[in-house]
Design a protein around this motif. Sequence first.
Motif, PDB file in Angstrom:
ATOM      1  N   GLU A   1       0.798  -1.228   0.000  1.00  0.00           N
ATOM      2  CA  GLU A   1       0.000   0.000   0.000  1.00  0.00           C
ATOM      3  C   GLU A   1       0.829   1.276   0.000  1.00  0.00           C
ATOM      4  OE1 GLU A   1      -2.595  -0.135   3.343  1.00  0.00           O
ATOM      5  OE2 GLU A   1      -4.231  -1.001   2.213  1.00  0.00           O
ATOM      6  N   GLY A   2       1.917   1.313   0.740  1.00  0.00           N
ATOM      7  CA  GLY A   2       2.714   2.529   0.874  1.00  0.00           C
ATOM      8  C   GLY A   2       3.573   2.862  -0.327  1.00  0.00           C
ATOM      9  N   ASN A   3       3.574   2.026  -1.334  1.00  0.00           N
ATOM     10  CA  ASN A   3       4.405   2.280  -2.511  1.00  0.00           C
ATOM     11  C   ASN A   3       3.620   3.070  -3.544  1.00  0.00           C
ATOM     12  OD1 ASN A   3       6.030   2.313  -4.745  1.00  0.00           O
ATOM     13  ND2 ASN A   3       6.538   0.153  -4.675  1.00  0.00           N
ATOM     14  N   GLU A   4       3.834   4.386  -3.547  1.00  0.00           N
ATOM     15  CA  GLU A   4       3.115   5.259  -4.482  1.00  0.00           C
ATOM     16  C   GLU A   4       3.613   5.122  -5.916  1.00  0.00           C
ATOM     17  OE1 GLU A   4       6.586   6.988  -2.706  1.00  0.00           O
ATOM     18  OE2 GLU A   4       4.766   6.381  -1.683  1.00  0.00           O
ATOM     19  N   ARG A   5       4.753   4.464  -6.121  1.00  0.00           N
ATOM     20  CA  ARG A   5       5.300   4.287  -7.465  1.00  0.00           C
ATOM     21  C   ARG A   5       4.673   3.107  -8.199  1.00  0.00           C
ATOM     22  NH1 ARG A   5      10.387   3.146  -8.876  1.00  0.00           N
ATOM     23  NH2 ARG A   5      10.102   4.347 -10.769  1.00  0.00           N
ATOM     24  N   LEU A   6       4.127   2.146  -7.471  1.00  0.00           N
ATOM     25  CA  LEU A   6       3.592   0.944  -8.122  1.00  0.00           C
ATOM     26  C   LEU A   6       2.490   1.288  -9.108  1.00  0.00           C
ATOM     27  CD1 LEU A   6       3.371  -1.965  -5.540  1.00  0.00           C
ATOM     28  CD2 LEU A   6       4.471  -1.992  -7.754  1.00  0.00           C
ATOM     29  N   GLU A   7       2.590   0.700 -10.288  1.00  0.00           N
ATOM     30  CA  GLU A   7       1.581   0.918 -11.330  1.00  0.00           C
ATOM     31  C   GLU A   7       1.067  -0.388 -11.924  1.00  0.00           C
ATOM     32  OE1 GLU A   7       3.598   3.055 -14.376  1.00  0.00           O
ATOM     33  OE2 GLU A   7       3.857   4.867 -13.177  1.00  0.00           O
ATOM     34  N   LEU A   8       2.008  -1.310 -12.179  1.00  0.00           N
ATOM     35  CA  LEU A   8       1.690  -2.478 -12.992  1.00  0.00           C
ATOM     36  C   LEU A   8       2.151  -3.762 -12.321  1.00  0.00           C
ATOM     37  CD1 LEU A   8       0.743  -3.595 -15.792  1.00  0.00           C
ATOM     38  CD2 LEU A   8       3.109  -3.300 -16.545  1.00  0.00           C
ATOM     39  N   PHE A   9       1.296  -4.801 -12.405  1.00  0.00           N
ATOM     40  CA  PHE A   9       1.629  -6.127 -11.912  1.00  0.00           C
ATOM     41  C   PHE A   9       1.579  -7.099 -13.082  1.00  0.00           C
ATOM     42  CE2 PHE A   9       0.346  -3.930  -8.159  1.00  0.00           C
ATOM     43  CZ  PHE A   9       1.136  -4.471  -7.161  1.00  0.00           C
ATOM     44  N   CYS A  10       2.614  -7.907 -13.227  1.00  0.00           N
ATOM     45  CA  CYS A  10       2.669  -8.948 -14.253  1.00  0.00           C
ATOM     46  C   CYS A  10       2.204 -10.250 -13.604  1.00  0.00           C
ATOM     47  CB  CYS A  10       4.090  -9.090 -14.783  1.00  0.00           C
ATOM     48  SG  CYS A  10       4.719  -7.553 -15.469  1.00  0.00           S
ATOM     49  N   LEU A  11       1.222 -10.898 -14.225  1.00  0.00           N
ATOM     50  CA  LEU A  11       0.533 -12.029 -13.602  1.00  0.00           C
ATOM     51  C   LEU A  11       0.319 -13.151 -14.597  1.00  0.00           C
ATOM     52  CD1 LEU A  11      -2.366  -9.698 -12.468  1.00  0.00           C
ATOM     53  CD2 LEU A  11      -0.474 -10.380 -10.999  1.00  0.00           C
ATOM     54  N   ASP A  12       0.008 -14.346 -14.081  1.00  0.00           N
ATOM     55  CA  ASP A  12      -0.489 -15.387 -14.974  1.00  0.00           C
ATOM     56  C   ASP A  12      -2.012 -15.424 -14.854  1.00  0.00           C
ATOM     57  OD1 ASP A  12      -1.156 -16.975 -12.722  1.00  0.00           O
ATOM     58  OD2 ASP A  12       0.708 -18.104 -12.828  1.00  0.00           O
ATOM     59  N   LYS A  13      -2.642 -16.262 -15.676  1.00  0.00           N
ATOM     60  CA  LYS A  13      -4.111 -16.232 -15.754  1.00  0.00           C
ATOM     61  C   LYS A  13      -4.813 -16.652 -14.466  1.00  0.00           C
ATOM     62  CE  LYS A  13      -4.542 -20.749 -17.888  1.00  0.00           C
ATOM     63  NZ  LYS A  13      -5.026 -21.494 -19.021  1.00  0.00           N
ATOM     64  N   ALA A  14      -4.101 -17.290 -13.544  1.00  0.00           N
ATOM     65  CA  ALA A  14      -4.715 -17.697 -12.276  1.00  0.00           C
ATOM     66  C   ALA A  14      -5.131 -16.494 -11.432  1.00  0.00           C
ATOM     67  CB  ALA A  14      -3.753 -18.582 -11.480  1.00  0.00           C
ATOM     68  N   TYR A  15      -4.604 -15.321 -11.742  1.00  0.00           N
ATOM     69  CA  TYR A  15      -4.897 -14.124 -10.950  1.00  0.00           C
ATOM     70  C   TYR A  15      -6.030 -13.281 -11.543  1.00  0.00           C
ATOM     71  CZ  TYR A  15      -0.878 -15.242  -8.142  1.00  0.00           C
ATOM     72  OH  TYR A  15      -0.015 -15.879  -7.298  1.00  0.00           O
ATOM     73  N   ARG A  16      -6.805 -13.845 -12.448  1.00  0.00           N
ATOM     74  CA  ARG A  16      -7.970 -13.124 -12.967  1.00  0.00           C
ATOM     75  C   ARG A  16      -9.035 -13.028 -11.891  1.00  0.00           C
ATOM     76  NH1 ARG A  16      -8.883 -16.832 -18.083  1.00  0.00           N
ATOM     77  NH2 ARG A  16      -8.670 -18.246 -16.376  1.00  0.00           N
ATOM     78  N   GLY A  17     -10.088 -12.311 -12.172  1.00  0.00           N
ATOM     79  CA  GLY A  17     -11.228 -12.270 -11.259  1.00  0.00           C
ATOM     80  C   GLY A  17     -11.017 -11.386 -10.054  1.00  0.00           C
ATOM     81  N   GLU A  18     -11.168 -11.979  -8.863  1.00  0.00           N
ATOM     82  CA  GLU A  18     -11.114 -11.219  -7.605  1.00  0.00           C
ATOM     83  C   GLU A  18      -9.821 -10.432  -7.453  1.00  0.00           C
ATOM     84  OE1 GLU A  18     -12.182 -13.348  -4.000  1.00  0.00           O
ATOM     85  OE2 GLU A  18     -13.346 -14.744  -5.213  1.00  0.00           O
ATOM     86  N   PHE A  19      -8.715 -11.008  -7.885  1.00  0.00           N
ATOM     87  CA  PHE A  19      -7.437 -10.319  -7.720  1.00  0.00           C
ATOM     88  C   PHE A  19      -7.385  -9.048  -8.569  1.00  0.00           C
ATOM     89  CE2 PHE A  19      -3.019  -9.404  -8.688  1.00  0.00           C
ATOM     90  CZ  PHE A  19      -2.522  -9.285  -7.405  1.00  0.00           C
ATOM     91  N   LEU A  20      -7.818  -9.144  -9.818  1.00  0.00           N
ATOM     92  CA  LEU A  20      -7.816  -7.951 -10.676  1.00  0.00           C
ATOM     93  C   LEU A  20      -8.753  -6.880 -10.118  1.00  0.00           C
ATOM     94  CD1 LEU A  20      -7.650  -9.430 -14.294  1.00  0.00           C
ATOM     95  CD2 LEU A  20      -5.852  -8.250 -13.023  1.00  0.00           C
ATOM     96  N   ASP A  21      -9.887  -7.295  -9.539  1.00  0.00           N
ATOM     97  CA  ASP A  21     -10.795  -6.337  -8.904  1.00  0.00           C
ATOM     98  C   ASP A  21     -10.109  -5.630  -7.742  1.00  0.00           C
ATOM     99  OD1 ASP A  21     -12.739  -7.153 -10.686  1.00  0.00           O
ATOM    100  OD2 ASP A  21     -13.729  -8.505  -9.274  1.00  0.00           O
ATOM    101  N   ALA A  22      -9.360  -6.401  -6.940  1.00  0.00           N
ATOM    102  CA  ALA A  22      -8.639  -5.811  -5.812  1.00  0.00           C
ATOM    103  C   ALA A  22      -7.563  -4.836  -6.304  1.00  0.00           C
ATOM    104  CB  ALA A  22      -8.019  -6.906  -4.957  1.00  0.00           C
ATOM    105  N   LEU A  23      -6.873  -5.194  -7.378  1.00  0.00           N
ATOM    106  CA  LEU A  23      -5.869  -4.283  -7.955  1.00  0.00           C
ATOM    107  C   LEU A  23      -6.504  -2.947  -8.331  1.00  0.00           C
ATOM    108  CD1 LEU A  23      -3.578  -6.238 -10.468  1.00  0.00           C
ATOM    109  CD2 LEU A  23      -2.919  -5.158  -8.334  1.00  0.00           C
ATOM    110  N   ASN A  24      -7.659  -3.024  -8.941  1.00  0.00           N
ATOM    111  CA  ASN A  24      -8.360  -1.801  -9.362  1.00  0.00           C
ATOM    112  C   ASN A  24      -8.708  -0.913  -8.173  1.00  0.00           C
ATOM    113  OD1 ASN A  24      -8.244  -2.419 -12.099  1.00  0.00           O
ATOM    114  ND2 ASN A  24     -10.157  -3.575 -12.022  1.00  0.00           N
TER     115      ASN A  24
END
Length: 187
Positions: free
Chosen positions: A82-105
């Motif tokens: 949370e404290g990393n204001e520089r973070l923009e992008l996460f590289c993922l495999d397809k297992a992280y679709r769904g709930e995880f992408l919603d949390a990223l948003n």
Amino acid sequence: MVATFRRKNGDCPKPSRAAIDSQSIKSVPFVSQDKGVDSSKLINGRKRHIAVDKHGLPIALAITAADVHDSKAGAELLWQMEGNERLELFCLDKAYRGEFLDALNLYGWRGEIAKKPDSTTTDGNIRTARITSNAILIANQHCPLFFRTVDSIDYKKAMLVFYEQNNITAFRRIFIDQFEFAVKTYF
């Protein structure tokens, strides 16, 4: 430690991108915490979820039962960043679709799902490798080997026994069976 390493390599102390993945690990007898079976990898135990920077250095870590899906458990990593204001992008495999992408948003971050190569290319490479290896065997007057008739469950069990116990007995049996099949079928 991560920030120090990044500074020494000319990078900002906090990364702007991270890669996230998991690894299922076989549990040991003295671990009594949450355990489960990762059905895709046939491992009974726990799962490590990790976010790393471009150097492979860990920036977040979570441990769950192996049966917890990546899309749910991956969210456990996000609050740690949370404290990393520089973070923009996460590289993922397809297992992280769904709930995880919603949390990223919710954090205002983006996720990029890695694409596997086209299956025709992969199948073509496998066929080429088989043909090449059998051509070498035939050229040296040896019987070609084909593993089409190997039961996939038997093969997976043999792999597990080999990697977990350093025992080739199951692979030896598969090899002998396939050799006998090839002799009967092709000679």
